[in-house]
Design an enzyme around this catalytic site. Structure first.
Site, PDB file in Angstrom:
ATOM      1  N   GLU A  58      45.889  34.628  65.686  1.00 58.03           N
ATOM      2  CA  GLU A  58      45.346  35.908  65.733  1.00 58.03           C
ATOM      3  C   GLU A  58      46.058  36.711  66.848  1.00 58.03           C
ATOM      4  O   GLU A  58      46.632  37.825  66.739  1.00 58.03           O
ATOM      5  CB  GLU A  58      44.016  36.047  65.891  1.00 58.03           C
ATOM      6  N   CYS A 215      45.537  46.468  49.355  1.00 56.51           N
ATOM      7  CA  CYS A 215      45.528  47.887  49.751  1.00 56.51           C
ATOM      8  C   CYS A 215      46.459  47.920  50.923  1.00 56.51           C
ATOM      9  O   CYS A 215      46.086  48.128  52.292  1.00 56.51           O
ATOM     10  CB  CYS A 215      43.910  48.025  50.310  1.00 56.51           C
ATOM     11  N   CYS A 222      45.356  49.246  43.189  1.00 48.76           N
ATOM     12  CA  CYS A 222      43.909  49.497  42.950  1.00 48.76           C
ATOM     13  C   CYS A 222      43.470  48.567  41.708  1.00 48.76           C
ATOM     14  O   CYS A 222      42.503  47.873  41.630  1.00 48.76           O
ATOM     15  CB  CYS A 222      43.727  50.978  42.809  1.00 48.76           C
ATOM     16  N   CYS A 225      41.948  45.436  42.671  1.00 45.35           N
ATOM     17  CA  CYS A 225      41.122  45.528  43.881  1.00 45.35           C
ATOM     18  C   CYS A 225      39.585  45.284  43.530  1.00 45.35           C
ATOM     19  O   CYS A 225      39.203  45.763  42.507  1.00 45.35           O
ATOM     20  CB  CYS A 225      40.993  46.875  44.377  1.00 45.35           C
ATOM     21  N   CYS A 231      35.045  52.596  45.068  1.00 45.83           N
ATOM     22  CA  CYS A 231      35.917  53.126  46.401  1.00 45.83           C
ATOM     23  C   CYS A 231      36.148  54.510  46.382  1.00 45.83           C
ATOM     24  O   CYS A 231      36.342  55.286  45.213  1.00 45.83           O
ATOM     25  CB  CYS A 231      37.429  52.433  46.248  1.00 45.83           C
TER      26      CYS A 231
END
Ligand code: SF4
Length: 385
Positions: A58, A215, A222, A225, A231
């Site tokens: 991270e 995205c 899309c 998705c 959305c």
């Protein structure tokens, strides 16, 4: 505010209200299912979802692409398999391994954080957000990633990828350069979390995967998705307008000049930069504000050879770095004569802890923390050997 980015009040929800529609409540469920089937499962840090590798990845991913981070992650885990190994290492070695990843305060904080976890928590990362954010280099989003992935805590991550997904999904049209709006989006992100804490690791990985592979900023897939049917941006043709950021950082351009002096042993002059400013504490070459100042620092009758200019982008600064190669009694031949006297030029350069220069062999350079442009110039020097 850019005209292209202004959403009409009829099409965009005016203020982020801290509640979700019934349809939006299915966000977590769809995302978790999608992650299991189509998300990423082979990233090196996913082999072992323990706090140490998750934290390491991270921190590396904070400003850097996954493709670059993979090799660095493997290198760190091989050299420092346990957090205790990292804590006990010399800072110079940590920074040397970090070289090339950029944003070097992250490397220093990484080392300091490992030492704190070992000293204050017996080598075990704390599980609470409250304790995690007190550790060096761990901001709220990194803390949320560790807490949710490793401890199944209901904490929402919010990095650039996640902000992009959520502003589009929710039609969140407020300006994210303002901290009140960032807080508003964070509240909504918290509401979108799955109801069961045990689903948090998959959910967090899912939202990161969606931002990284579906995205994306310009390529928006899309059709792949899992939350397309609910959305807001997809339904209202607002994808390219979101997220809204009116204050774009304008990078200033600056030229700097590095003296790359080589002696008869093919050692290169360098030193540690001052603690403050860019590349603080890293090893680099003497730096000047102009070519004239660089030339003036050298003996009167001398030749310098201009190397290929290195371009380097920092958050607020676009740098053109002009490297000038200097070899004592240069005759135009690229390889210095072995008979030459070893001479150290009396340079007074900006940004250094004077008089901290020393001749360093190429192997020595390879072992110290150095910014990427230094490595780029060293490659050019190596080609002369
Ligand atoms: S439907 Fe398109 S714009 Fe909306 S979240 Fe999915 S990928 Fe992003």
């Amino acid at each position: 505010m850019s005209k292209a980015l202004v959403l009409s009040k009829e099409t965009a929800p005016a203020v982020p209200s801290p509640s979700l529609t019934e349809a939006q409540k299915g966000f977590a469920r769809h995302l978790i299912k999608w992650q299991r089937l189509h998300g990423r499962h082979d990233l090196p840090w996913q082999k072992n979802l323990q706090p140490y590798p998750v934290w390491l990845s991270e921190v590396m991913l904070q400003q850097t692409q996954v493709s670059t981070v993979k090799a660095y992650f493997e290198k760190f885990m091989t050299r420092f398999p346990r957090i205790e190994d990292l804590a006990q290492a010399q800072e110079e070695e940590v920074m040397s391994l970090w070289s090339g990843l950029g944003y070097y305060s992250r490397g220093r904080n990484l080392h300091a954080c490992a030492q704190r976890v070992v000293a204050d928590f017996k080598g075990e990362f704390p599980s609470s957000m409250e304790d995690l954010v007190k550790l060096p280099g761990i901001g709220p989003s990194t803390a949320a990633a560790i807490a949710s992935i490793c401890f199944s805590q209901k904490a929402a991550i919010m990095d650039g990828n996640v902000a992009r997904v959520l502003t589009r999904y929710l039609g969140f049209s407020e300006d994210l350069s303002q901290s009140a709006n960032q807080r508003g989006l964070k509240q909504l992100a918290q509401l979108l979390l799955p109801s069961k804490a045990k689903d948090m690791p998959t959910y967090t990985q899912g939202i990161m995967d969606l931002g990284a592979t579906v995205c994306m900023p310009k390529r928006v897939l899309c059709e792949r998705c899992p939350v397309q049917s609910t959305c807001y941006a997809h339904a209202h043709d607002l994808i390219s307008a979101l997220p809204l950021k009116s204050k774009k950082i304008k990078r200033k351009h600056k030229s700097i000049y590095w003296l790359i002096a080589i002696n008869d042993r093919f050692e290169v002059l360098g030193g540690k930069r001052a603690l403050g400013g860019i590349w603080a504490g890293m090893h680099a070459f003497p730096e000047f504000e102009s070519e004239a100042a660089l030339r003036a620092s050298l003996p009167a009758v001398t030749e310098v050879q201009a190397l290929t200019v290195v371009q380097h982008e920092l958050t607020h600064l676009s740098l053109s770095i002009h490297g000038f190669l200097w070899q004592e009694h240069s005759t135009g031949s690229s390889r210095p004569s072995s008979k030459r006297r070893i001479h150290k030029p009396h340079v007074t350069a900006v940004g250094f802890n004077p008089p901290g220069y020393a001749w360093m062999g190429l192997e020595e350079w390879a072992q110290v923390g150095r910014p990427k442009p230094v490595s780029d110039f060293l490659e050019q020097v190596k080609a002369l050997e």
